[in-house]
Design a protein around this motif. Structure first.
Motif, PDB file in Angstrom:
ATOM      1  N   LEU A   1     -70.531 -40.245  -1.735  1.00 31.74           N
ATOM      2  CA  LEU A   1     -69.284 -39.861  -1.058  1.00 31.74           C
ATOM      3  C   LEU A   1     -68.372 -40.805  -1.350  1.00 31.74           C
ATOM      4  CD1 LEU A   1     -70.204 -38.291   2.388  1.00 31.74           C
ATOM      5  CD2 LEU A   1     -69.720 -37.180   0.524  1.00 31.74           C
ATOM      6  N   ALA A   2     -67.054 -40.369  -2.018  1.00 33.13           N
ATOM      7  CA  ALA A   2     -66.091 -41.277  -2.258  1.00 33.13           C
ATOM      8  C   ALA A   2     -65.062 -41.077  -0.973  1.00 33.13           C
ATOM      9  CB  ALA A   2     -65.548 -40.789  -3.430  1.00 33.13           C
ATOM     10  N   ASN A   3     -64.355 -42.363  -0.757  1.00 30.13           N
ATOM     11  CA  ASN A   3     -63.517 -42.351   0.349  1.00 30.13           C
ATOM     12  C   ASN A   3     -62.129 -41.641  -0.304  1.00 30.13           C
ATOM     13  OD1 ASN A   3     -61.728 -43.000   2.355  1.00 30.13           O
ATOM     14  ND2 ASN A   3     -62.290 -45.091   2.575  1.00 30.13           N
ATOM     15  N   PRO A   4     -61.736 -40.575   0.300  1.00 33.27           N
ATOM     16  CA  PRO A   4     -60.250 -40.186  -0.182  1.00 33.27           C
ATOM     17  C   PRO A   4     -59.039 -40.772   0.436  1.00 33.27           C
ATOM     18  CG  PRO A   4     -61.463 -38.581   1.522  1.00 33.27           C
ATOM     19  CD  PRO A   4     -62.354 -39.763   1.204  1.00 33.27           C
ATOM     20  N   ARG A   5     -59.282 -41.562   1.276  1.00 30.25           N
ATOM     21  CA  ARG A   5     -58.110 -42.324   1.917  1.00 30.25           C
ATOM     22  C   ARG A   5     -57.908 -43.630   1.386  1.00 30.25           C
ATOM     23  NH1 ARG A   5     -54.718 -39.663   5.380  1.00 30.25           N
ATOM     24  NH2 ARG A   5     -54.734 -41.446   6.849  1.00 30.25           N
ATOM     25  N   SER A   6     -56.833 -43.615   0.792  1.00 35.36           N
ATOM     26  CA  SER A   6     -56.388 -45.093   0.494  1.00 35.36           C
ATOM     27  C   SER A   6     -56.287 -46.002   1.720  1.00 35.36           C
ATOM     28  CB  SER A   6     -55.113 -45.265  -0.288  1.00 35.36           C
ATOM     29  OG  SER A   6     -54.067 -44.448   0.448  1.00 35.36           O
ATOM     30  N   LYS A   7     -56.278 -47.121   1.487  1.00 36.76           N
ATOM     31  CA  LYS A   7     -56.397 -48.332   2.670  1.00 36.76           C
ATOM     32  C   LYS A   7     -54.880 -48.700   2.748  1.00 36.76           C
ATOM     33  CE  LYS A   7     -60.950 -49.830   1.956  1.00 36.76           C
ATOM     34  NZ  LYS A   7     -61.390 -49.169   0.755  1.00 36.76           N
TER      35      LYS A   7
ATOM     36  N   LEU B   1     -71.162 -45.329   5.772  1.00 34.76           N
ATOM     37  CA  LEU B   1     -70.646 -45.485   6.866  1.00 34.76           C
ATOM     38  C   LEU B   1     -70.038 -44.214   7.518  1.00 34.76           C
ATOM     39  CD1 LEU B   1     -68.645 -49.068   5.960  1.00 34.76           C
ATOM     40  CD2 LEU B   1     -71.036 -48.469   7.442  1.00 34.76           C
ATOM     41  N   TYR B   2     -69.458 -43.485   6.633  1.00 38.33           N
ATOM     42  CA  TYR B   2     -69.025 -42.310   7.113  1.00 38.33           C
ATOM     43  C   TYR B   2     -70.033 -41.333   7.440  1.00 38.33           C
ATOM     44  CZ  TYR B   2     -66.920 -37.412   6.721  1.00 38.33           C
ATOM     45  OH  TYR B   2     -66.502 -36.194   6.783  1.00 38.33           O
ATOM     46  N   GLY B   3     -71.259 -40.967   7.133  1.00 36.08           N
ATOM     47  CA  GLY B   3     -72.569 -40.582   7.333  1.00 36.08           C
ATOM     48  C   GLY B   3     -73.086 -40.892   8.611  1.00 36.08           C
ATOM     49  N   VAL B   4     -72.775 -42.072   9.003  1.00 32.87           N
ATOM     50  CA  VAL B   4     -73.630 -42.947  10.092  1.00 32.87           C
ATOM     51  C   VAL B   4     -72.341 -42.675  11.263  1.00 32.87           C
ATOM     52  CG1 VAL B   4     -73.821 -44.960  11.335  1.00 32.87           C
ATOM     53  CG2 VAL B   4     -74.680 -44.883   9.153  1.00 32.87           C
ATOM     54  N   LEU B   5     -71.231 -42.716  11.081  1.00 33.83           N
ATOM     55  CA  LEU B   5     -70.062 -42.177  12.073  1.00 33.83           C
ATOM     56  C   LEU B   5     -70.123 -40.918  12.329  1.00 33.83           C
ATOM     57  CD1 LEU B   5     -67.570 -43.199  13.534  1.00 33.83           C
ATOM     58  CD2 LEU B   5     -66.305 -42.386  11.576  1.00 33.83           C
TER      59      LEU B   5
ATOM     60  N   ASP C   1     -59.794 -38.989  10.339  1.00 39.01           N
ATOM     61  CA  ASP C   1     -59.944 -39.890  11.269  1.00 39.01           C
ATOM     62  C   ASP C   1     -61.266 -40.712  10.917  1.00 39.01           C
ATOM     63  OD1 ASP C   1     -57.616 -39.486  12.462  1.00 39.01           O
ATOM     64  OD2 ASP C   1     -58.429 -38.532  14.304  1.00 39.01           O
ATOM     65  N   ARG C   2     -62.374 -39.960  10.617  1.00 35.55           N
ATOM     66  CA  ARG C   2     -63.489 -40.642  10.237  1.00 35.55           C
ATOM     67  C   ARG C   2     -63.309 -41.607   8.966  1.00 35.55           C
ATOM     68  NH1 ARG C   2     -67.061 -35.050   9.695  1.00 35.55           N
ATOM     69  NH2 ARG C   2     -66.918 -34.793  11.805  1.00 35.55           N
ATOM     70  N   TRP C   3     -62.610 -41.336   7.836  1.00 31.27           N
ATOM     71  CA  TRP C   3     -62.577 -42.409   6.712  1.00 31.27           C
ATOM     72  C   TRP C   3     -61.284 -43.296   7.142  1.00 31.27           C
ATOM     73  CZ3 TRP C   3     -65.600 -42.052   3.207  1.00 31.27           C
ATOM     74  CH2 TRP C   3     -66.307 -40.685   2.686  1.00 31.27           C
ATOM     75  N   ASP C   4     -60.435 -43.165   8.154  1.00 34.22           N
ATOM     76  CA  ASP C   4     -59.385 -43.929   8.624  1.00 34.22           C
ATOM     77  C   ASP C   4     -60.352 -45.226   9.391  1.00 34.22           C
ATOM     78  OD1 ASP C   4     -57.696 -42.840   7.615  1.00 34.22           O
ATOM     79  OD2 ASP C   4     -56.626 -41.864   9.426  1.00 34.22           O
ATOM     80  N   VAL C   5     -61.504 -44.675   9.979  1.00 30.72           N
ATOM     81  CA  VAL C   5     -62.178 -45.800  10.650  1.00 30.72           C
ATOM     82  C   VAL C   5     -63.057 -46.649   9.619  1.00 30.72           C
ATOM     83  CG1 VAL C   5     -64.352 -46.099  12.256  1.00 30.72           C
ATOM     84  CG2 VAL C   5     -62.577 -44.363  12.771  1.00 30.72           C
TER      85      VAL C   5
END
Length: 166
Positions: A68-74, A120-124, A146-150
């Protein structure tokens, strides 16, 4: 004459009951005389296979999460939102710095840093499906971005633990 008109008015008000008129006219409906329905008196489970209006979220697959790729930039906005959500749900067990408590996963060690954002997203979302039985499921509480933000905020905590700047 005034007394007569007043008496007629009082008699008219007393004698003219709207319910009496309604019952004389068959097609006239009133909300006073209808069957009551209490929507939560007997909740019915949804039919298997139905999809809610907000969409359907597939279950987390332990083999697919690393890809899974994080779609939210930091961005600062994402990290700040992640901090708020982290402080709401994660701080109690993982601490303010993501550091170790007995029997709780350290989010800033080398193992956690080596995990992908998708993991990390999956564990969350559903820790028990990911083999982390002690952590409760937060997928029903933390939604959408919000998941990706965490995840972004945890990455910031990892960077701070190594002595790096944001």
């Amino acid at each position: 004459m005034r007394k007569f008109l007043a008496a007629c008015l009082v008699l008219g008000l007393v004698a003219c009951n709207p319910d009496d008129v309604v019952h004389q006219i068959g097609w006239f409906a009133t909300m006073r005389h209808q069957r009551g329905y209490k929507p939560y008196a007997r909740p019915i489970a949804p039919v298997d296979g139905t999809v809610p209006v907000t969409g359907w979220e597939p279950p987390i697959d332990i083999n697919a999460t690393p890809r899974l790729a994080n779609p939210r930039s930091k961005t600062a906005e994402s990290i700040n939102r992640g901090r708020i959500v982290y402080e709401t749900y994660c701080l109690v067990c993982h601490g303010a710095a993501g550091g170790p408590f007995p029997a709780v996963r350290n989010l800033t060690d080398d193992v956690a840093r080596g995990r992908s954002d998708g993991y990390l997203y999956g564990v969350l979302t559903n820790a028990s499906a990911m083999g982390k039985g002690l952590m409760p499921r937060y997928g029903d509480k933390i939604k959408g971005n919000d998941r990706w933000d965490v995840v972004n905020y945890v990455r910031t905590l990892q960077l701070q633990a190594r002595g790096g700047a944001q």
